[in-house]
Design a protein around this motif. Structure first.
Motif, PDB file in Angstrom:
ATOM      1  N   ARG A 158       0.859  -1.182   0.000  1.00 25.21           N
ATOM      2  CA  ARG A 158       0.000   0.000   0.000  1.00 25.21           C
ATOM      3  C   ARG A 158       0.897   1.234   0.000  1.00 25.21           C
ATOM      4  NH1 ARG A 158      -1.614  -3.606   4.000  1.00 25.21           N
ATOM      5  NH2 ARG A 158      -3.564  -4.729   3.530  1.00 25.21           N
ATOM      6  N   LEU A 159       0.902   1.951  -1.114  1.00 27.08           N
ATOM      7  CA  LEU A 159       1.769   3.118  -1.271  1.00 27.08           C
ATOM      8  C   LEU A 159       0.923   4.365  -1.477  1.00 27.08           C
ATOM      9  CD1 LEU A 159       3.784   0.771  -1.791  1.00 27.08           C
ATOM     10  CD2 LEU A 159       4.864   2.215  -3.510  1.00 27.08           C
ATOM     11  N   ALA A 160       1.047   5.295  -0.565  1.00 26.26           N
ATOM     12  CA  ALA A 160       0.452   6.623  -0.754  1.00 26.26           C
ATOM     13  C   ALA A 160       1.574   7.536  -1.242  1.00 26.26           C
ATOM     14  CB  ALA A 160      -0.132   7.140   0.555  1.00 26.26           C
ATOM     15  N   HIS A 161       1.277   8.340  -2.267  1.00 26.33           N
ATOM     16  CA  HIS A 161       2.364   9.117  -2.861  1.00 26.33           C
ATOM     17  C   HIS A 161       1.836  10.390  -3.520  1.00 26.33           C
ATOM     18  CE1 HIS A 161       1.181   7.569  -6.885  1.00 26.33           C
ATOM     19  NE2 HIS A 161       0.947   6.449  -6.244  1.00 26.33           N
ATOM     20  N   ARG A 162       2.736  11.286  -3.773  1.00 23.25           N
ATOM     21  CA  ARG A 162       2.425  12.530  -4.452  1.00 23.25           C
ATOM     22  C   ARG A 162       1.753  12.222  -5.791  1.00 23.25           C
ATOM     23  NH1 ARG A 162       7.698  15.465  -5.214  1.00 23.25           N
ATOM     24  NH2 ARG A 162       7.375  15.080  -7.435  1.00 23.25           N
ATOM     25  N   SER A 163       0.734  12.960  -6.132  1.00 24.46           N
ATOM     26  CA  SER A 163      -0.099  12.621  -7.289  1.00 24.46           C
ATOM     27  C   SER A 163       0.622  12.731  -8.620  1.00 24.46           C
ATOM     28  CB  SER A 163      -1.353  13.501  -7.305  1.00 24.46           C
ATOM     29  OG  SER A 163      -1.009  14.872  -7.393  1.00 24.46           O
ATOM     30  N   ASP A 164       1.706  13.495  -8.698  1.00 22.30           N
ATOM     31  CA  ASP A 164       2.411  13.606  -9.973  1.00 22.30           C
ATOM     32  C   ASP A 164       3.522  12.570 -10.113  1.00 22.30           C
ATOM     33  OD1 ASP A 164       4.063  14.731  -8.059  1.00 22.30           O
ATOM     34  OD2 ASP A 164       4.796  16.326  -9.371  1.00 22.30           O
ATOM     35  N   LEU A 165       3.603  11.616  -9.179  1.00 21.81           N
ATOM     36  CA  LEU A 165       4.533  10.500  -9.297  1.00 21.81           C
ATOM     37  C   LEU A 165       3.786   9.313  -9.880  1.00 21.81           C
ATOM     38  CD1 LEU A 165       6.385  10.731  -5.859  1.00 21.81           C
ATOM     39  CD2 LEU A 165       7.053  11.738  -8.057  1.00 21.81           C
ATOM     40  N   ASP A 166       4.392   8.643 -10.844  1.00 20.02           N
ATOM     41  CA  ASP A 166       3.701   7.550 -11.524  1.00 20.02           C
ATOM     42  C   ASP A 166       4.652   6.386 -11.752  1.00 20.02           C
ATOM     43  OD1 ASP A 166       1.590   6.214 -12.637  1.00 20.02           O
ATOM     44  OD2 ASP A 166       1.288   7.612 -14.297  1.00 20.02           O
ATOM     45  N   TYR A 167       4.070   5.242 -12.133  1.00 21.00           N
ATOM     46  CA  TYR A 167       4.842   4.038 -12.400  1.00 21.00           C
ATOM     47  C   TYR A 167       4.113   3.241 -13.476  1.00 21.00           C
ATOM     48  CZ  TYR A 167       1.313   2.064  -9.265  1.00 21.00           C
ATOM     49  OH  TYR A 167       0.124   1.703  -8.677  1.00 21.00           O
TER      50      TYR A 167
END
Length: 618
Positions: free
Chosen positions: A585-594
């Protein structure tokens, strides 16, 4: 929220099926240069592949990602036992330094040429030869030479961490066989060695002249990787800067990787402080390890406003083991009945409901969540054949079948307490005037050692809550353990030297267990410091299974050996296991993507931040 349903993820299951199918394929021709090498069968990607399947070759370069760890660091040399090394250098060998071969996270154990352009070996894998790429360069522009490679292997094998020295003892000879060729000949029948020789970090020999490699320190190592160490604030922060002149930027293997210009790690005293920093926007990514908190605690402004998003990453890797380990070097824990008694007293059902609402399953064996896990009930077939010669030395349940107690819904599980008392009585311990003692009147007393910074998988507050519930339960047995909290540096020192009775224990396990298992469970770790054998086990049966794994010629024989090892470890009752999650479960900055396609190993070293990128801000 970006969400993947692992049970319905046909792509991942197809990859798992492929891993099984390739085991029956023939090996490559003897002594033929290959672009890659697999433990069994053929690599999934043939020569000329465009990029790794879980990498985005169109990922934009640029931006910054700010990550965080708990604890501290005092060394930039993670290849030796001394010191408390900075975490990214330890877990991400392709960040600053590189290896001859690079692992694919989408296959159980396949290596593709990185510093080496090709690899050769014989059918029995008694030797392996690598050909170095002529274009390989260190970050200072100097060429990576065979001399650098040979020095790196020898110095790590003789002065490095036990994870390097143990394998080095199986190398009979290392020799240069051409201008860019290096061969290792082995003195042990072990098919994994041909792969392990491709996985050692390569350092610049000239930088270390006149220095003691075995000592820790803050000298920034020169490597050939895509990043260089930029700024270091000892114990508090470190940042890595992308090298625009990175020699391997056009390789298919690295396409779509190493996308951020800057990767920064800040260190925090504990996970609670780190989470508050994430909520305040001071760091960009948070791994949530508790399912209930994932549902409950992510309603802060950044999430509501869309500046932070939640992603769930599936995986097909083993659960590994996590929980409280008992040090059998202490005579209290030498008897399996005493260890089982403490497992009975640990009411996991209640603890799991209290911490996570019971959403995550319990670790039932060391290789849970994978085809490597032992099955329920008695061993059969080849698995039973492997265990049979050791039957007399194995604790009950190893061959017949072993399962953890279920526990109860209330804090005190009376059924578990009764079972624990009976086991302790059989082992010579009875409650006398409210305290558990043996016939000589000695109390059953021990210390539970904890890291005040928490661990990679649990915060300090969570481990303390688990221990507090456990300690309360132990009072019903007449046991009153002492709980000791240490800072991370002291904790590393104590655990490296096995100076504890019981402590929190985490060991991630891969889909290709092999030689490293001796470092985890081998008898040398009883006295040799710095191994992962914190429980102090010395099991000829376990070592026999590890040897079988290394010599297995078919996938079926390999599975039987690993499952037999799993039975020995689990029924050995060394660890009181807790729950695990089948997803990250990863919460992250919205402009980071994979990439949409995540690897078989999921969120594993080599996935984040390597495959991630920063989108243009809108």
């Amino acid at each position: 929220m970006r969400f993947y349903n692992f049970a319905n993820d046909s792509a991942i299951w197809r990859r798992l099926a492929l891993c099984v199918c390739v085991a029956s394929m023939p090996l490559a021709s003897p002594a033929e240069p290959m672009h890659a090498i697999a433990m069994y069968g053929e690599p999934a990607l043939g020569p000329g592949f465009p990029h790794l399947p879980y990498a985005n070759p169109e990922a934009p370069k640029g931006g910054t990602i700010r990550l965080a760890e708990t604890g501290s660091f005092d060394s930039l040399n993670p290849w030796v036992l001394m010191g408390n090394p900075v975490w990214p250098l330890f877990t991400q060998p392709g960040l600053v330094t590189e290896t001859l071969m690079m692992r694919s996270l989408d296959e159980p154990f396949t290596l593709y040429g990185l510093l080496a352009e090709s690899v050769e070996t014989d059918p029995d894998r008694t030797w392996v030869e690598f050909t170095l790429r002529p274009e390989a360069r260190f970050s200072d522009g100097s060429p990576v030479t065979i001399e650098d490679v040979m020095w790196s292997y020898e110095v790590m094998g003789t002065k490095g961490h036990p994870r390097y020295t143990a394998v080095w003892a199986k190398v009979a000879k290392m020799e240069q066989t051409g201008p860019r060729k290096l061969r290792f000949t082995f003195n042990t029948a072990d098919r994994e060695l041909a792969l392990l020789m491709g996985m050692r970090p390569i350092l610049k020999k000239a930088q270390w002249q006149g220095r003691d490699f075995s000592q820790s320190g803050l000298m920034a190592p020169i490597g050939s990787g895509p990043y260089v160490i930029d700024k270091v604030d000892p114990g508090r922060a470190i940042s890595f800067r992308r090298n625009p002149d990175y020699w391997g930027r056009d390789l298919a293997l690295t396409r779509g990787l190493g996308n951020f210009d800057t990767i920064r790690y800040d260190y925090f005293g504990d996970a609670s402080t780190m989470f508050e920093a994430f909520k305040a926007g001071e760091i960009d990514m948070w791994r949530e390890l508790v399912a209930a908190r994932w549902d409950r605690d992510f309603d802060f402004p950044a999430v509501r406003e869309g500046r932070v998003v939640k992603s769930e990453i599936p995986n097909g890797r083993p659960s590994g083991i996590m929980g409280l380990v008992m040090n059998t070097r202490n005579p209290l824990f030498a008897d399996w009945r005493a260890r089982q008694a403490l497992i009975e007293a640990f009411n996991h059902r209640f603890i799991n409901m209290t911490l996570s609402g019971g959403k995550d399953p319990r670790i039932s064996s060391y290789f849970s969540n994978s085809e490597l896990a032992m099955g329920p009930g008695p061993a059969s077939g080849r698995e039973a054949e492997l265990l049979a010669p050791h039957a007399g030395a194995l604790p009950p349940g190893t061959i017949e079948g072993y399962a953890l107690p279920e526990g109860g819904e209330r804090a005190i599980d009376r059924k578990g307490i009764r079972a624990a008392l009976e086991l302790l009585r059989e082992a010579g311990w009875t409650v006398q005037n409210g305290e558990l003692r043996n016939a000589e009147g000695q109390p059953f007393g021990f210390d539970i050692l904890l890291n005040q910074s928490g661990s990679a998988m649990r915060s300090s507050a969570e481990t303390r809550q688990i221990v507090d519930i456990f300690v309360e339960s132990l009072r019903n047995l007449g046991i009153q353990p002492k709980v000791t909290l240490l800072d991370s540096a002291q904790y590393v020192e104590r655990t490296n030297n096995y100076q504890f009775d019981m402590t929190w224990y985490e060991r991630g396990l891969s889909l290709s267990p092999g030689n490293e298992q001796m470092l985890y469970w081998g008898h040398e770790g009883v006295t040799k410091t710095g191994t992962k054998n914190w429980m102090g086990m010395a099991s000829p049966a376990a070592e026999a299974m590890i040897a079988e794994m290394g010599q297995a010629r078919t996938h079926e024989d390999y599975l039987a050996a690993v499952r037999a090892l799993d039975r020995i470890l689990t029924a050995g009752r060394y660890v009181i296991p807790v729950s695990y999650s089948r997803i990250s479960r990863l919460a992250h900055r919205s402009d980071l993507d994979y990439p949409e396609m995540t690897p078989l190993y999921g969120d594993w070293p080599g996935f984040m931040p390597e495959t991630w990128w920063q989108e243009e801000r809108k």
